[in-house]
Design a protein around this motif. Structure first.
Motif: not given
Length: 85
Positions: A8-16, A45-47
């Motif tokens: 999948g793909r997500i585009h444009g998430l806003l993060a703190r 970034v937590r990963a």
């Protein structure tokens, strides 16, 4: 990534912190992440895996304050690419 969505793909998430994030994953694993800085603040970034960061075609110096954290400086308006190591 959720097992029910192995690709999948997500585009444009806003993060703190003033960031915009685009994510792509394949076989339930991170394939690509792009982080655009709106404000130039330090990114944290937590990963689950170690990440390398590329900006303007060059590696960015990162810190790992904890095993699952990657932090690095950003420049307003620039995009960084985060890739699994």
């Amino acid at each position: 990534m959720p097992p029910s969505l192995p690709d999948g793909r997500i585009h444009g998430l806003l993060a703190r912190g003033g960031f915009e994030v685009d994510l792509t994953w394949s076989d339930a694993a991170l394939a690509d992440c792009r982080l655009r800085s709106r404000t130039g603040t330090r990114a944290v970034v937590r990963a689950a895996m170690r990440l390398k960061v590329i900006a303007r075609g060059k590696p960015v110096e990162v810190a790992h304050p904890e095993p699952d954290l990657t932090s690095f400086d950003t420049v307003p308006g620039h995009t960084c690419r985060l890739l699994p190591v």
